[in-house]
Design a protein around this motif. Structure first.
Motif, PDB file in Angstrom:
ATOM      1  N   THR A   1     -29.108  54.838  61.823  1.00 20.08           N
ATOM      2  CA  THR A   1     -29.097  55.544  60.547  1.00 20.08           C
ATOM      3  C   THR A   1     -27.675  55.924  60.150  1.00 20.08           C
ATOM      4  O   THR A   1     -27.285  55.781  58.991  1.00 20.08           O
ATOM      5  CB  THR A   1     -29.982  56.802  60.625  1.00 20.08           C
ATOM      6  OG1 THR A   1     -31.302  56.419  61.008  1.00 20.08           O
ATOM      7  CG2 THR A   1     -30.028  57.541  59.304  1.00 20.08           C
ATOM      8  N   VAL A   2     -26.896  56.413  61.117  1.00 19.14           N
ATOM      9  CA  VAL A   2     -25.508  56.788  60.854  1.00 19.14           C
ATOM     10  C   VAL A   2     -24.707  55.570  60.401  1.00 19.14           C
ATOM     11  O   VAL A   2     -23.938  55.632  59.442  1.00 19.14           O
ATOM     12  CB  VAL A   2     -24.870  57.442  62.100  1.00 19.14           C
ATOM     13  CG1 VAL A   2     -23.389  57.669  61.894  1.00 19.14           C
ATOM     14  CG2 VAL A   2     -25.572  58.743  62.434  1.00 19.14           C
ATOM     15  N   GLN A   3     -24.895  54.445  61.084  1.00 22.98           N
ATOM     16  CA  GLN A   3     -24.202  53.215  60.692  1.00 22.98           C
ATOM     17  C   GLN A   3     -24.574  52.800  59.275  1.00 22.98           C
ATOM     18  O   GLN A   3     -23.714  52.386  58.493  1.00 22.98           O
ATOM     19  CB  GLN A   3     -24.536  52.081  61.658  1.00 22.98           C
ATOM     20  CG  GLN A   3     -23.911  52.224  63.005  1.00 22.98           C
ATOM     21  CD  GLN A   3     -24.407  51.154  63.972  1.00 22.98           C
ATOM     22  OE1 GLN A   3     -25.539  50.687  63.898  1.00 22.98           O
ATOM     23  NE2 GLN A   3     -23.544  50.773  64.894  1.00 22.98           N
ATOM     24  N   GLY A   4     -25.853  52.922  58.927  1.00 21.86           N
ATOM     25  CA  GLY A   4     -26.302  52.566  57.577  1.00 21.86           C
ATOM     26  C   GLY A   4     -25.686  53.457  56.513  1.00 21.86           C
ATOM     27  O   GLY A   4     -25.285  52.991  55.451  1.00 21.86           O
ATOM     28  N   ILE A   5     -25.588  54.744  56.818  1.00 18.23           N
ATOM     29  CA  ILE A   5     -25.002  55.685  55.861  1.00 18.23           C
ATOM     30  C   ILE A   5     -23.516  55.399  55.666  1.00 18.23           C
ATOM     31  O   ILE A   5     -23.003  55.399  54.549  1.00 18.23           O
ATOM     32  CB  ILE A   5     -25.228  57.143  56.313  1.00 18.23           C
ATOM     33  CG1 ILE A   5     -26.717  57.479  56.226  1.00 18.23           C
ATOM     34  CG2 ILE A   5     -24.414  58.113  55.472  1.00 18.23           C
ATOM     35  CD1 ILE A   5     -27.086  58.788  56.872  1.00 18.23           C
ATOM     36  N   ILE A   6     -22.808  55.132  56.772  1.00 22.43           N
ATOM     37  CA  ILE A   6     -21.377  54.841  56.665  1.00 22.43           C
ATOM     38  C   ILE A   6     -21.145  53.555  55.879  1.00 22.43           C
ATOM     39  O   ILE A   6     -20.290  53.495  54.999  1.00 22.43           O
ATOM     40  CB  ILE A   6     -20.732  54.781  58.062  1.00 22.43           C
ATOM     41  CG1 ILE A   6     -20.707  56.179  58.682  1.00 22.43           C
ATOM     42  CG2 ILE A   6     -19.326  54.199  57.988  1.00 22.43           C
ATOM     43  CD1 ILE A   6     -20.303  56.220  60.135  1.00 22.43           C
ATOM     44  N   ARG A   7     -21.933  52.513  56.173  1.00 19.66           N
ATOM     45  CA  ARG A   7     -21.790  51.244  55.446  1.00 19.66           C
ATOM     46  C   ARG A   7     -22.107  51.442  53.965  1.00 19.66           C
ATOM     47  O   ARG A   7     -21.404  50.933  53.094  1.00 19.66           O
ATOM     48  CB  ARG A   7     -22.710  50.181  56.045  1.00 19.66           C
ATOM     49  CG  ARG A   7     -22.653  48.877  55.267  1.00 19.66           C
ATOM     50  CD  ARG A   7     -23.437  47.788  55.922  1.00 19.66           C
ATOM     51  NE  ARG A   7     -24.863  48.035  55.825  1.00 19.66           N
ATOM     52  CZ  ARG A   7     -25.786  47.121  56.045  1.00 19.66           C
ATOM     53  NH1 ARG A   7     -25.440  45.907  56.420  1.00 19.66           N
ATOM     54  NH2 ARG A   7     -27.049  47.403  55.935  1.00 19.66           N
ATOM     55  N   PHE A   8     -23.145  52.227  53.682  1.00 20.68           N
ATOM     56  CA  PHE A   8     -23.515  52.471  52.299  1.00 20.68           C
ATOM     57  C   PHE A   8     -22.435  53.265  51.572  1.00 20.68           C
ATOM     58  O   PHE A   8     -22.104  52.985  50.418  1.00 20.68           O
ATOM     59  CB  PHE A   8     -24.852  53.200  52.227  1.00 20.68           C
ATOM     60  CG  PHE A   8     -25.353  53.369  50.834  1.00 20.68           C
ATOM     61  CD1 PHE A   8     -25.799  52.280  50.109  1.00 20.68           C
ATOM     62  CD2 PHE A   8     -25.348  54.601  50.227  1.00 20.68           C
ATOM     63  CE1 PHE A   8     -26.240  52.422  48.816  1.00 20.68           C
ATOM     64  CE2 PHE A   8     -25.790  54.754  48.939  1.00 20.68           C
ATOM     65  CZ  PHE A   8     -26.246  53.667  48.223  1.00 20.68           C
TER      66      PHE A   8
END
Length: 100
Positions: free
Chosen positions: A21-28
């Motif tokens: 989830t953290v990776q997705g938020i950072i990428r987004f």
């Protein structure tokens, strides 16, 4: 010396969400930043998603608007690139305060 399970627990404890989830938020967040700073470029050149449908579905799920609508907002209001991320998170984490 961390096991996968312990690392997952530690990430959830410190970041407030699982690693994925953290990776997705950072990428987004990086995608939003790219669109805001380059609103005249094509959307396909600004994101790092595997395919366009995944990009559009993820964008709509996180913001409630399409990437094209966000791009038009950035063109209409250039000051968006100087404002914090407006994407609501389910719970408060440090990610809300990351500046690009």
């Amino acid at each position: 010396g961390y096991t996968r399970k312990r690392l997952s627990k530690e990430a959830t404890h410190f970041f407030g969400s699982p690693v994925k989830t953290v990776q997705g938020i950072i990428r987004f967040n990086q995608t939003l930043n790219a669109i805001a700073h380059h609103p005249d470029d094509s959307l396909s050149s600004l994101h790092e998603y595997y395919d366009q449908s995944h990009f559009i579905n993820d964008f709509k799920a996180r913001t409630g608007i399409t990437p094209l609508q966000y791009k038009r907002l950035c063109q209409q209001f250039p000051v968006i690139k100087y404002t914090p991320n407006f994407i609501p998170l389910k719970k408060e984490t440090f990610l809300q305060f990351i500046s690009a």
